[in-house]
Design an enzyme around this catalytic site. Structure first.
Site, PDB file in Angstrom:
ATOM      1  N   LYS A  22       0.931  18.562  57.470  1.00 59.96           N
ATOM      2  CA  LYS A  22       1.391  18.001  58.744  1.00 59.96           C
ATOM      3  C   LYS A  22       2.880  18.246  58.933  1.00 59.96           C
ATOM      4  O   LYS A  22       3.316  18.701  59.991  1.00 59.96           O
ATOM      5  CB  LYS A  22       1.106  16.487  58.751  1.00 59.96           C
ATOM      6  CG  LYS A  22       1.783  15.755  59.880  1.00 59.96           C
ATOM      7  CD  LYS A  22       1.469  14.282  59.873  1.00 59.96           C
ATOM      8  CE  LYS A  22       2.429  13.425  59.094  1.00 59.96           C
ATOM      9  NZ  LYS A  22       3.771  13.294  59.682  1.00 59.96           N
ATOM     10  N   ASN A  23       3.660  17.950  57.887  1.00 52.38           N
ATOM     11  CA  ASN A  23       5.111  18.009  58.055  1.00 52.38           C
ATOM     12  C   ASN A  23       5.663  19.435  58.094  1.00 52.38           C
ATOM     13  O   ASN A  23       6.855  19.630  58.317  1.00 52.38           O
ATOM     14  CB  ASN A  23       5.821  17.205  56.959  1.00 52.38           C
ATOM     15  CG  ASN A  23       5.673  15.713  57.184  1.00 52.38           C
ATOM     16  OD1 ASN A  23       5.146  15.285  58.220  1.00 52.38           O
ATOM     17  ND2 ASN A  23       6.115  14.919  56.224  1.00 52.38           N
ATOM     18  N   ARG A  93       7.688  10.348  66.201  1.00 50.94           N
ATOM     19  CA  ARG A  93       9.127  10.634  66.170  1.00 50.94           C
ATOM     20  C   ARG A  93       9.421  12.127  66.054  1.00 50.94           C
ATOM     21  O   ARG A  93      10.442  12.603  66.511  1.00 50.94           O
ATOM     22  CB  ARG A  93       9.761   9.963  64.952  1.00 50.94           C
ATOM     23  CG  ARG A  93       9.916   8.511  65.044  1.00 50.94           C
ATOM     24  CD  ARG A  93      10.684   8.011  63.848  1.00 50.94           C
ATOM     25  NE  ARG A  93      12.120   8.086  64.051  1.00 50.94           N
ATOM     26  CZ  ARG A  93      12.910   9.025  63.619  1.00 50.94           C
ATOM     27  NH1 ARG A  93      12.432  10.025  62.931  1.00 50.94           N
ATOM     28  NH2 ARG A  93      14.193   8.988  63.851  1.00 50.94           N
ATOM     29  N   CYS A 117      10.790   1.921  64.544  1.00 52.37           N
ATOM     30  CA  CYS A 117       9.383   2.106  64.193  1.00 52.37           C
ATOM     31  C   CYS A 117       9.097   1.247  62.976  1.00 52.37           C
ATOM     32  O   CYS A 117       9.988   0.590  62.443  1.00 52.37           O
ATOM     33  CB  CYS A 117       9.051   3.563  63.942  1.00 52.37           C
ATOM     34  SG  CYS A 117       9.679   4.179  62.404  1.00 52.37           S
ATOM     35  N   ARG A 122      15.396   4.449  61.494  1.00 50.89           N
ATOM     36  CA  ARG A 122      15.226   5.904  61.583  1.00 50.89           C
ATOM     37  C   ARG A 122      16.018   6.521  62.737  1.00 50.89           C
ATOM     38  O   ARG A 122      15.451   7.028  63.705  1.00 50.89           O
ATOM     39  CB  ARG A 122      13.750   6.261  61.712  1.00 50.89           C
ATOM     40  CG  ARG A 122      12.960   5.840  60.509  1.00 50.89           C
ATOM     41  CD  ARG A 122      11.526   6.261  60.579  1.00 50.89           C
ATOM     42  NE  ARG A 122      11.309   7.568  60.015  1.00 50.89           N
ATOM     43  CZ  ARG A 122      10.113   8.143  59.917  1.00 50.89           C
ATOM     44  NH1 ARG A 122       9.048   7.539  60.364  1.00 50.89           N
ATOM     45  NH2 ARG A 122       9.982   9.317  59.369  1.00 50.89           N
ATOM     46  N   ASP A 306       6.814   9.438  50.858  1.00 46.37           N
ATOM     47  CA  ASP A 306       5.469   9.461  51.447  1.00 46.37           C
ATOM     48  C   ASP A 306       4.359   9.231  50.414  1.00 46.37           C
ATOM     49  O   ASP A 306       3.181   9.172  50.785  1.00 46.37           O
ATOM     50  CB  ASP A 306       5.229  10.788  52.186  1.00 46.37           C
ATOM     51  CG  ASP A 306       5.991  10.853  53.505  1.00 46.37           C
ATOM     52  OD1 ASP A 306       6.525   9.828  53.938  1.00 46.37           O
ATOM     53  OD2 ASP A 306       6.055  11.947  54.097  1.00 46.37           O
ATOM     54  N   VAL A 328      14.608   5.768  50.414  1.00 49.69           N
ATOM     55  CA  VAL A 328      14.812   6.673  51.547  1.00 49.69           C
ATOM     56  C   VAL A 328      14.803   5.915  52.870  1.00 49.69           C
ATOM     57  O   VAL A 328      15.637   6.148  53.737  1.00 49.69           O
ATOM     58  CB  VAL A 328      13.747   7.799  51.543  1.00 49.69           C
ATOM     59  CG1 VAL A 328      13.877   8.687  52.775  1.00 49.69           C
ATOM     60  CG2 VAL A 328      13.867   8.637  50.273  1.00 49.69           C
ATOM     61  N   ARG A 398      -3.315  10.117  62.039  1.00 52.93           N
ATOM     62  CA  ARG A 398      -2.115  10.915  62.320  1.00 52.93           C
ATOM     63  C   ARG A 398      -1.852  11.917  61.197  1.00 52.93           C
ATOM     64  O   ARG A 398      -1.215  12.935  61.421  1.00 52.93           O
ATOM     65  CB  ARG A 398      -0.883  10.002  62.449  1.00 52.93           C
ATOM     66  CG  ARG A 398      -0.879   9.154  63.703  1.00 52.93           C
ATOM     67  CD  ARG A 398       0.426   8.385  63.791  1.00 52.93           C
ATOM     68  NE  ARG A 398       1.527   9.285  63.485  1.00 52.93           N
ATOM     69  CZ  ARG A 398       2.663   8.923  62.904  1.00 52.93           C
ATOM     70  NH1 ARG A 398       2.878   7.667  62.574  1.00 52.93           N
ATOM     71  NH2 ARG A 398       3.601   9.800  62.655  1.00 52.93           N
TER      72      ARG A 398
HETATM   73  C1  UD1 Z   1      10.445  13.324  57.408  1.00 54.07           C
HETATM   74  C2  UD1 Z   1       8.949  13.344  57.309  1.00 54.07           C
HETATM   75  C3  UD1 Z   1       8.434  12.008  56.781  1.00 54.07           C
HETATM   76  C4  UD1 Z   1       9.108  11.649  55.471  1.00 54.07           C
HETATM   77  C5  UD1 Z   1      10.624  11.752  55.601  1.00 54.07           C
HETATM   78  C6  UD1 Z   1      11.339  11.593  54.265  1.00 54.07           C
HETATM   79  C7  UD1 Z   1       8.324  14.914  59.037  1.00 54.07           C
HETATM   80  C8  UD1 Z   1       7.702  15.152  60.362  1.00 54.07           C
HETATM   81  N1  UD1 Z   1       8.407  13.634  58.617  1.00 54.07           N
HETATM   82  O1  UD1 Z   1      10.800  12.313  58.346  1.00 54.07           O
HETATM   83  O2  UD1 Z   1       7.017  12.127  56.583  1.00 54.07           O
HETATM   84  O3  UD1 Z   1       8.798  10.315  55.141  1.00 54.07           O
HETATM   85  O4  UD1 Z   1      10.999  13.040  56.131  1.00 54.07           O
HETATM   86  O5  UD1 Z   1      10.858  12.491  53.349  1.00 54.07           O
HETATM   87  O6  UD1 Z   1       8.690  15.849  58.346  1.00 54.07           O
HETATM   88  N2  UD1 Z   1      18.630   9.435  58.931  1.00 54.07           N
HETATM   89  C9  UD1 Z   1      19.810   9.076  59.528  1.00 54.07           C
HETATM   90  N3  UD1 Z   1      20.224   9.785  60.621  1.00 54.07           N
HETATM   91  C10 UD1 Z   1      19.530  10.843  61.133  1.00 54.07           C
HETATM   92  C11 UD1 Z   1      18.337  11.206  60.498  1.00 54.07           C
HETATM   93  C12 UD1 Z   1      17.893  10.488  59.395  1.00 54.07           C
HETATM   94  O7  UD1 Z   1      20.467   8.130  59.100  1.00 54.07           O
HETATM   95  O8  UD1 Z   1      19.971  11.436  62.121  1.00 54.07           O
HETATM   96  C13 UD1 Z   1      18.137   8.669  57.747  1.00 54.07           C
HETATM   97  C14 UD1 Z   1      16.819   7.951  58.009  1.00 54.07           C
HETATM   98  O9  UD1 Z   1      17.005   6.721  58.629  1.00 54.07           O
HETATM   99  C15 UD1 Z   1      16.261   7.825  56.598  1.00 54.07           C
HETATM  100  C16 UD1 Z   1      16.759   9.096  55.922  1.00 54.07           C
HETATM  101  O10 UD1 Z   1      17.821   9.592  56.724  1.00 54.07           O
HETATM  102  O11 UD1 Z   1      16.805   6.708  55.962  1.00 54.07           O
HETATM  103  C17 UD1 Z   1      15.715  10.186  55.760  1.00 54.07           C
HETATM  104  O12 UD1 Z   1      15.076  10.389  56.991  1.00 54.07           O
HETATM  105  P1  UD1 Z   1      14.552  11.827  57.447  1.00 54.07           P
HETATM  106  O13 UD1 Z   1      14.547  12.765  56.300  1.00 54.07           O
HETATM  107  O14 UD1 Z   1      15.312  12.234  58.660  1.00 54.07           O
HETATM  108  O15 UD1 Z   1      13.066  11.509  57.864  1.00 54.07           O
HETATM  109  P2  UD1 Z   1      12.266  12.269  58.967  1.00 54.07           P
HETATM  110  O16 UD1 Z   1      12.776  13.668  59.062  1.00 54.07           O
HETATM  111  O17 UD1 Z   1      12.173  11.458  60.195  1.00 54.07           O
END
Ligand code: UD1
Length: 419
Positions: A22-23, A93, A117, A122, A306, A328, A398
């Site tokens: 998926k990711n 998201r 969420c 996030r 995950d 995380v 999902r």
């Molecule tokens: C992706 C995965 C999700 C997985 C996560 C962590 C997809 C579609 N989803 O989610 O399944 O659980 O990686 O491995 O690939 N953060 C900030 N600012 C930002 C972006 C992120 O502070 O602009 C923080 C988030 O709040 C979180 C951390 O960074 O604490 C990691 O989040 P992130 O790696 O961005 O998760 P996703 O990419 O949304």
């Protein structure tokens, strides 16, 4: 709303074929917007998040065709809209992943802010800051990120926090920017590397994806092509935990075993015998009770967030005391409260779940709060005495393709009750 009914059915045994990730599929679908001719994608899983992404691409004007139910063709040459609305972004998201491609290719994108969420705030501040470094003008207005630019220019971007979709979004934007972009402290997840491989196949010049520094040399255009999405390491890990929790034996096939290293190390610590080949892994826990493990989540190659909820379910029935710390995301321990309702002896201390394994969980009606939480409740249901009903399973749809069929083939007693 549909629910899953699960009854305790003893050790699971058998093989399961793992679907496309998926990711990886979601960013690759978004990345196809960068191209100017059709892209054909194989091994795209049938999941609600994929359906949502296809809806979004169609809404932007792309033509998306399904060939023989197996391959998706995206024709981005008909894009005529640049708006990702709240209705779609709030359910997923990852919709924010269209921002980078739209901005780079068309110079404009309006993407709704995802909002809070179930697993914490996030934010997308790092995506926004990165686009600004590449020369985009970004305003936050009416709940939308409104981004505009002429041609983007390469830049050095140091990410404050490791972000998976942030790295992907900026990497995609940089592909059509003028000159060189360096993304430092980049996410090293295999799905980031898969996206880069896909884009390079269309003519992009990305190096270092899969390491902490990604360098992108901008090109003028991307052409069409074909690509096969990599296998889902989280789905694979979930079925291996199913083997361990049920004291059974499961072989996951069609996987990349090295992507599972951190998970396999913890399964081995729990007492599972792990064997592997080029594209399969087997976990064997027959005749033994799993032992509790201690773990802390972190970005790849660390233990994946995950897989955290699934290991909470394992610890709930394992021998001894265990400790699972979520680093995380904030607020990603809701499943622990539901597991307590099934008789688990768990205590939540800040972002840590402390466990004392019980001999037997008991079935109960439980509520899934997010995708991986629902997987952990299904796993617990496999070994709980009596019947477990997992409600709100739209979360599980999902991210897990045909979960009841796949678990059923391994010997689980599980059925969907339409609601
Ligand atoms: C992706 C995965 C999700 C997985 C996560 C962590 C997809 C579609 N989803 O989610 O399944 O659980 O990686 O491995 O690939 N953060 C900030 N600012 C930002 C972006 C992120 O502070 O602009 C923080 C988030 O709040 C979180 C951390 O960074 O604490 C990691 O989040 P992130 O790696 O961005 O998760 P996703 O990419 O949304």
């Amino acid at each position: 709303m549909d629910k899953l009914e699960i009854k305790c059915a003893g050790p699971l045994d058998g093989r399961v074929t793992i679907s496309g990730a998926k990711n990886a599929a979601l960013p690759i679908l978004a990345g196809s917007l960068l191209s100017d001719s059709p892209v054909v994608l194989a091994n795209v899983p049938h999941l609600n998040d994929v359906t949502t992404t296809v809806k979004l691409l169609r809404r932007l004007g792309a033509e998306v065709t399904v060939h023989d139910g197996m391959e998706l063709e995206v024709n981005p040459s008909t894009i005529n809209d640049f708006n990702a609305p709240y209705e779609l972004v709030k359910t997923m998201r990852a919709s924010v992943l269209v921002l980078g491609p739209l901005l780079a290719r068309y110079g404009r994108a309006d993407v709704s802010l995802p909002g809070g969420c179930a697993i914490g705030a996030r934010p997308v501040d790092l995506h926004v800051a990165g686009f600004k470094s590449l020369g985009a003008d970004i305003r936050i207005e009416d709940g939308y990120i409104r981004a505009r630019c002429g041609q983007l220019s390469g830049a050095r971007i140091i990410l404050d926090t490791v972000t998976v979709t942030g790295t992907e979004n900026l990497m995609m934007a940089a592909v059509l920017a003028k000159g060189e972009t360096r993304i430092e402290n980049a996410a090293r997840e295999p799905e980031v590397a898969d996206l880069a491989n896909f884009l390079n196949g269309l003519g992009a010049r990305i190096s270092g994806a899969g390491t902490a520094t990604i360098v992108v040399q901008g090109v003028e255009r991307l052409s069409g092509g074909r690509y096969r999405v990599l296998p889902d390491r989280i789905e694979a890990g979930t079925y291996l935990v199913a083997a361990a929790i049920s004291r059974g034996r499961v072989r996951v096939t069609g996987v990349v075993p090295t992507h599972l290293d951190a998970v396999l190390a913890k399964l081995a610590e729990a007492g599972a015998r792990i064997t592997q080949g080029v594209d399969w892994v087997e976990a064997d826990m027959r005749g033994r009770r799993p032992k509790a493990v201690d773990l802390t989540t972190s970005p790849y190659p660390g233990f994946p967030t995950d897989m955290q909820a699934q290991f909470c379910a394992l610890n709930a029935v394992a021998e001894g005391a265990g400790s699972i710390t979520e680093q995380v995301f904030e607020n990603r321990l809701m499943h622990a409260v539901e597991l307590q309702r099934m008789g688990a002896d768990l205590r939540i201390r800040g972002n840590t779940v402390l466990s004392h394994g019980v001999e037997q969980l008991t079935g109960a009606p439980v509520m899934a709060t997010d995708l991986r939480a629902s997987a952990s409740l299904v796993l617990a249901g496999l070994v709980a005495q009596g019947t477990t009903h997992v409600e709100r399973i739209y979360h599980i749809d999902r991210g897990y393709e045909c979960i009841e069929e796949k678990l059923g083939l391994l010997g689980a007693s599980i059925r969907r009750i339409p609601g």
